[in-house]
Scaffold this motif. Structure first.
Motif: not given
Ligand code: HEM
Length: 156
Positions: A5-11, A15-18, A65-68, A97-99, A151-153
Motif C-alpha cells: 500500500i505504501k508503494l502504491v502511495h509513493l508511486s 507521478v503527481w509531483v514529478g 492508500t494514505g488514509t489506510n 494532502g487534503l488541501l 513534514a513526513l520525514r
Molecule cells: C489524505 C492524504 C494523505 C494521507 C492520509 C497520507 C498518509 C501517509 C502516511 C501515513 C504515510 C507514512 C507511511 C509510513 O511511513 O509508514 C505517508 C507516506 C508518504 N506520503 Fe502520504 N498521505 C497523504 C497524501 C499524500 C500526498 C498528497 C503526497 C504527495 C505529495 C504524499 C506523499 C507521500 C510520500 C512520498 C510518502 C513516503 C512514502 C515512503 O516512506 O516510502 N502523501 N503518507
C-alpha cells in the motif's frame, strides 16, 4: 500488505509531483520560448487534459492508500500502548494532502474548464487569464507537495 500500500502511495506521489516538476520547469518555459500564444495554449490544453486525468487517478490512490496507512499506524500504536497516536508529520501530511486535493479540484473543475472553453473559442485574453490562474495554483500545490513530504520525514 502495508508495504505494498505504501508503494502504491509513493508511486502516485511520484507521478503527481514529478509531473508538476516537468510541467513547471521544462514544458512550460520551453513552450513559452518556442511557440506563439494560441498554438501554445492549444498544446497546453492537450497536455493538461492528459496530465490532469493522471492526477485525478493519483488523488484517488493517494487518498485511499494514505488514509489506510494512517489508520493502520494509529491502530497498531493503540494495540501496543493502549493510546492511539501517529507522528506529527503524518498529521501534517493528512492536512496538506487534503488541501492539495481541494486545490486540484479547483484547478480541474474551474480553471481548466475556463481555459479549455477560452481556447476553443479562440479568446486569447480569457485563455491567458485562466492559464495564469492554473499556473499559480499548480505552483502552490507543488510547494505543498514538497512541504508534505518534508513534514513526513522531519516531524516526529
Ligand atoms: C489524505 C492524504 C494523505 C494521507 C492520509 C497520507 C498518509 C501517509 C502516511 C501515513 C504515510 C507514512 C507511511 C509510513 O511511513 O509508514 C505517508 C507516506 C508518504 N506520503 Fe502520504 N498521505 C497523504 C497524501 C499524500 C500526498 C498528497 C503526497 C504527495 C505529495 C504524499 C506523499 C507521500 C510520500 C512520498 C510518502 C513516503 C512514502 C515512503 O516512506 O516510502 N502523501 N503518507
Amino acid at each position: 500488505m502495508y508495504e505494498i500500500i505504501k508503494l502504491v502511495h509513493l508511486s502516485a506521489a511520484i507521478v503527481w509531483v514529478g509531473g508538476m516538476t516537468f510541467m513547471l520547469y521544462a514544458l512550460r518555459p520551453a513552450a513559452m520560448a518556442a511557440l506563439d500564444a494560441m498554438p501554445r495554449a492549444r498544446l497546453m490544453v492537450a497536455v493538461m487534459q492528459r496530465f490532469f486525468l493522471m492526477v485525478a487517478i493519483a488523488v484517488l490512490l493517494l487518498f485511499t492508500t494514505g488514509t489506510n496507512l494512517y489508520t493502520t499506524g494509529f491502530r497498531s500504536v493503540k494495540a501496543a500502548t493502549g493510546v492511539g497516536s501517529v507522528p506529527l508529520g503524518w498529521n501534517a501530511m493528512l492536512v496538506l494532502g487534503l488541501l492539495m486535493f481541494a486545490i486540484f479540484g479547483h484547478i480541474y473543475f474551474s480553471g481548466f474548464r475556463k481555459f479549455r472553453r477560452a481556447v476553443a473559442e479562440d479568446s486569447w485574453p480569457a485563455a491567458a487569464t485562466a492559464a495564469a490562474r492554473i499556473h499559480t495554483l499548480v505552483v502552490l500545490n507543488f510547494g505543498l507537495g514538497w512541504l508534505a513530504i518534508a513534514a513526513l520525514r522531519l516531524l516526529r
